[in-house]
Enzyme design. Structure first.
Site, PDB file in Angstrom:
ATOM      1  N   LYS A 187       0.887  -1.054   0.067  1.00  0.00           N
ATOM      2  CA  LYS A 187      -0.139  -0.102  -0.035  1.00  0.00           C
ATOM      3  C   LYS A 187       0.914   1.114  -0.045  1.00  0.00           C
ATOM      4  CE  LYS A 187      -3.633  -2.500   2.206  1.00  0.00           C
ATOM      5  NZ  LYS A 187      -4.531  -2.787   3.459  1.00  0.00           N
ATOM      6  N   GLN A 218      -5.015  -1.463   9.348  1.00  0.00           N
ATOM      7  CA  GLN A 218      -5.001  -2.822   8.910  1.00  0.00           C
ATOM      8  C   GLN A 218      -5.269  -3.838   9.999  1.00  0.00           C
ATOM      9  OE1 GLN A 218      -3.499  -3.422   5.847  1.00  0.00           O
ATOM     10  NE2 GLN A 218      -4.455  -5.495   6.267  1.00  0.00           N
ATOM     11  N   ASP A 251     -11.365   2.420   3.559  1.00  0.00           N
ATOM     12  CA  ASP A 251     -11.685   1.119   3.713  1.00  0.00           C
ATOM     13  C   ASP A 251     -13.166   1.012   3.385  1.00  0.00           C
ATOM     14  OD1 ASP A 251      -9.627  -0.707   3.477  1.00  0.00           O
ATOM     15  OD2 ASP A 251      -9.425  -0.979   5.623  1.00  0.00           O
TER      16      ASP A 251
END
Ligand code: NDP
Length: 314
Positions: A53, A97, A120
């Protein structure tokens, strides 16, 4: 006839190039989108994802920073970090995460992320925006599935779509996006009766199950589009043979790494499907590309842009 292979690696590169052009255009007005990634503890798989990422941010020109609290981090400490990131002007996207260490209340932490920075798309506010067709941030993997269909010229409206899997991060949002795209959607799960029969109705079949090669030919209507979201590590020899017997390239990989990555769809499905995403190289690469797109989208939305180019898929 063998299925058309839908090349996710190529599509992800196209999306990254488009995002890079948008970032460049924004720079002209003094704006640089920024992403903060929170990686708590030492989960090797998470470390690989986060590295990917951050590297992708560098490639497209997005500012990124990584926060790495220790494995022993508390819920309160993570909440304080998220609160700080929420109020920092130069941070447009916050990605926590998963999985978080077991002592952390993950739901509480995710709920604390400002919905405007929730790249997200997991915050209930964004889930609500998606289900009521309002502009918001859409989860990356489901958005990637829609991009694959769009960029491959596969129609969604009026089609029978079957999604196997009902998780909050993949199955449900994919189903909602397909519904918003005017497909007739059926969502299946572990309690579904006659799963092969239901799947055979699909013009578009999405597998998000987490079971290597579960979807075999008898689940697929000839000519259907099959999107394989599954990412399963196969390290058992018998399981490898069930899926990849005779595939020399795979075998070399399997022998050198003691494992290989398999989707939820059995490779034999490529003989009956009209189009199919490979694993690896299908949905996977789209996920990070859509994270980049979401960060730019968040940067624009936070500055009041009306995003005329917005489509449901993004
Ligand atoms: P979850 O485990 O959260 O959900 C799996 C779903 O599959 C559940 O709804 C479950 O049903 C259903 N299921 C399990 N077994 C069966 C069965 N035998 N028959 C029918 N349905 C079944 O997984 P995720 O949604 O998080 O992930 C799914 C897959 O996608 C995984 O392989 C994961 O690694 C991959 N993935 C890939 C990403 C990418 O970037 N390409 C990103 C995220 C995930 P029930 O609800 O009844 O238990």
């Amino acid at each position: 006839m063998a299925a058309r292979i839908l090349d996710g690696t190529k599509m992800a590169a196209e999306i990254r190039a488009e995002v890079a052009a948008e970032v460049k255009a924004m720079a002209a007005s003094g704006v640089r989108p920024g992403l903060a990634v929170v990686l708590a503890g030492h989960n090797p798989a998470s470390e690989v994802y986060v590295r990917g990422k951050v590297k992708s941010c560098e490639e497209v020109g997005i500012y990124s920073e990584k926060h790495t609290p220790a494995e022993s981090v508390t819920t309160a400490e993570l909440l304080a970090l998220v609160a700080d990131l929420n109020q920092r002007e130069e941070i447009d996207g916050i990605l926590v995460q998963l999985p978080l260490p077991p002592q952390v209340d993950a739901k509480k932490v995710l709920l604390a992320v400002d919905p405007a920075k929730d790249v997200d798309g997991f915050h209930p506010m964004n889930v609500g925006y998606l289900s009521t067709q309002r502009l918001g941030l859409v989860p990356c993997t489901p958005a990637g599935v829609m991009e694959i269909l769009k960029r491959s010229g596969i129609p969604v409206a009026g089609q029978e779509a079957v999604v196997v899997g009902r998780s909050d991060i993949v199955g449900k949002p994919v189903a909602m996006l397909l519904l918003n795209g005017n497909a007739t959607v059926t969502v299946c799960h572990s309690k579904t009766r006659d799963l092969p029969g239901v799947c055979r109705r699909a013009d578009i079949l999405v597998a998000a199950i987490g079971r290597a090669g579960m979807i075999t030919q008898d689940y697929v209507k000839p000519g259907a589009t099959v999107i394989d979201v599954g990412m399963n590590r196969v390290s058992d020899r018998a399981e490898f043979d069930r899926l990849f017997a005779g595939n020399k390239k795979r075998e070399e990989m399997f022998l050198s790494k003691s494992s290989t990555l398999a989707g939820d769809v059995h490779p034999e499905v490529a003989e009956v499907a009209g189009a199919i995403t490979p694993v690896p190289g299908g949905v996977g690469p789209l996920t990070i590309a859509m994270l980049m797109a979401n960060t730019v989208k968040a940067a624009k939305l936070r500055r009041g842009a009306r995003l005329p180019e917005f489509s449901q898929a993004r």
